[in-house]
Design a protein around this motif. Structure first.
Motif, mmCIF file in Angstrom:
data_model
loop_
_atom_site.group_PDB
_atom_site.id
_atom_site.type_symbol
_atom_site.label_atom_id
_atom_site.label_comp_id
_atom_site.label_asym_id
_atom_site.label_seq_id
_atom_site.Cartn_x
_atom_site.Cartn_y
_atom_site.Cartn_z
ATOM 1 N N ASP A 11 128.650 -14.387 115.719
ATOM 2 C CA ASP A 11 128.201 -14.244 114.200
ATOM 3 C C ASP A 11 128.349 -15.410 113.652
ATOM 4 O OD1 ASP A 11 128.133 -13.154 111.614
ATOM 5 O OD2 ASP A 11 128.451 -11.193 112.590
ATOM 6 N N GLY A 12 126.924 -15.828 112.904
ATOM 7 C CA GLY A 12 127.041 -16.533 111.888
ATOM 8 C C GLY A 12 127.080 -18.018 112.253
ATOM 9 N N SER A 47 124.960 -9.764 107.683
ATOM 10 C CA SER A 47 125.126 -9.276 109.115
ATOM 11 C C SER A 47 124.685 -7.927 109.436
ATOM 12 C CB SER A 47 126.776 -9.305 109.073
ATOM 13 O OG SER A 47 127.231 -10.639 109.180
ATOM 14 N N TYR A 51 122.430 -6.771 112.602
ATOM 15 C CA TYR A 51 123.060 -5.986 113.648
ATOM 16 C C TYR A 51 121.710 -4.767 113.900
ATOM 17 C CZ TYR A 51 127.594 -7.760 112.321
ATOM 18 O OH TYR A 51 128.547 -8.626 112.114
ATOM 19 N N ASP A 170 131.636 -16.909 111.956
ATOM 20 C CA ASP A 170 131.354 -16.605 110.651
ATOM 21 C C ASP A 170 132.253 -16.725 109.761
ATOM 22 O OD1 ASP A 170 128.924 -15.042 109.010
ATOM 23 O OD2 ASP A 170 130.707 -13.865 108.941
ATOM 24 N N ASP A 213 123.782 -13.908 115.077
ATOM 25 C CA ASP A 213 122.880 -12.761 114.162
ATOM 26 C C ASP A 213 122.157 -13.596 112.868
ATOM 27 O OD1 ASP A 213 125.258 -13.378 113.124
ATOM 28 O OD2 ASP A 213 125.523 -11.535 112.038
ATOM 29 N N HIS A 214 122.730 -14.567 112.537
ATOM 30 C CA HIS A 214 121.794 -15.328 111.455
ATOM 31 C C HIS A 214 122.653 -16.603 111.424
ATOM 32 C CE1 HIS A 214 125.671 -14.644 109.533
ATOM 33 N NE2 HIS A 214 125.599 -13.190 109.737
ATOM 34 N N HIS A 222 124.865 -16.937 103.721
ATOM 35 C CA HIS A 222 123.883 -16.235 104.399
ATOM 36 C C HIS A 222 123.229 -15.064 103.692
ATOM 37 C CE1 HIS A 222 125.987 -13.360 106.519
ATOM 38 N NE2 HIS A 222 126.951 -14.328 106.593
HETATM 39 ZN ZN LIG Z 1 126.916 -12.090 110.609
#
Ligand SMILES: [Zn+2]
Length: 278
Positions: A11-12, A47, A51, A170, A213-214, A222
């Protein structure tokens, strides 16, 4: 051919951190065992919205997950539902949001923290809630432990498809931002912890995707638009024909691509063209 595939979501992590700090992944790219592209998230680059889009292949403007505060069961076909319908076995080692989106909501911690359910669509789920998460206490499990848990699902439960998701980086990015020794070390450590498991999954016959995810910007933010918030690396260990290396892959194409690669029909709701071949 009955392919097996693991989707690893870290994540992130912005594109620049992947390519700069993940030496094992970059080493596999250099040696030709993995290939890497840039992928761009949906908007908002939040997030929960990501997802939902990763697994359904539809944008937030269709699935209606506008942010992290309205998580609910989605009423859309997704990777789990289509694989389970085709008789393939699925597993998840993720934040509890994924169980709420794709199995049932709300998340009852004792009932749902782990389950093995023949009805699916997630046959084997192992979750964590990060309850109490905050700026100074990120409440994330060790990635080493989570990687081992996914490996148990592969080797003991025989899953055909598994998703891994962890918020460690993240949370570190929100806390420390990106131009600092703490973040360098956190990425370095995760790369080292993940590498032996990738080696083991590949030896067990899984194709492996490692991605995010980003991204995150210089202030660890974000949710909005732009390269730093939306873009991340997409590492692929597998043999599919792929677009040119300078193509920016669309996050909405991930779900139909995985179904295509696993030989399962793509539902009409997933409108992006798959980048994988069967
Ligand atoms: Zn995320």
């Amino acid at each position: 051919m009955m392919r097996k595939l693991l989707l690893i979501i870290i994540d992130g992590v912005p594109y620049r951190n992947w390519r700069r700090l993940f030496g094992n992944l970059e080493g596999w790219v250099q040696q030709g065992e993995a290939r890497v592209w840039r992928m761009r998230s949906v908007l908002p680059s939040t997030s929960a919205s990501c997802y939902a889009s990763i697994h359904t292949g539809v944008p937030p403007q269709v699935h209606g997950i506008w942010g992290n505060s309205n998580v609910r069961k989605l009423d859309l076909p997704d990777i789990f539902s289509e694989l389970a319908r085709a008789g393939r076995r699925t597993g998840a080692v993720t934040h509890s949001f994924w169980s709420e989106f794709f199995q049932r909501a709300p998340f009852d911690t004792v009932r749902d923290i782990e389950y093995d359910e023949e009805t699916g669509p997630i046959h084997h789920g192992r979750f964590h809630t990060m309850a109490g998460y905050g700026h100074d206490n990120q409440m994330t499990p060790s990635d080493h432990d989570l990687f081992a848990t996914l490996t148990r699902l592969c080797e003991v439960k025989g899953i055909d498809y598994g998703i891994y998701h962890s918020c460690t980086l993240d949370s570190m990015g929100h806390r420390y931002f990106h131009d600092c020794a703490q973040m360098d070390h956190a990425c370095y450590l995760l790369d080292e912890q993940m590498a032996p498991f990738i080696h083991r999954w590949r030896n067990a016959g899984y194709e492996v995707i490692v991605t995010a995810d980003h991204g995150q910007d210089d202030r660890g933010h974000h949710g909005g638009a732009g390269d730093l918030q939306q873009d991340f690396a997409f590492y692929y260990f597998g043999d599919s024909a792929m677009p040119a290396r300078d193509t920016v892959l669309d996050q909405l194409a991930l779900a139909p691509s995985i179904l295509t690669r696993m030989g399962v029909p793509v539902p009409a709701t997933m409108k992006a063209a798959p980048f994988f071949t069967p």
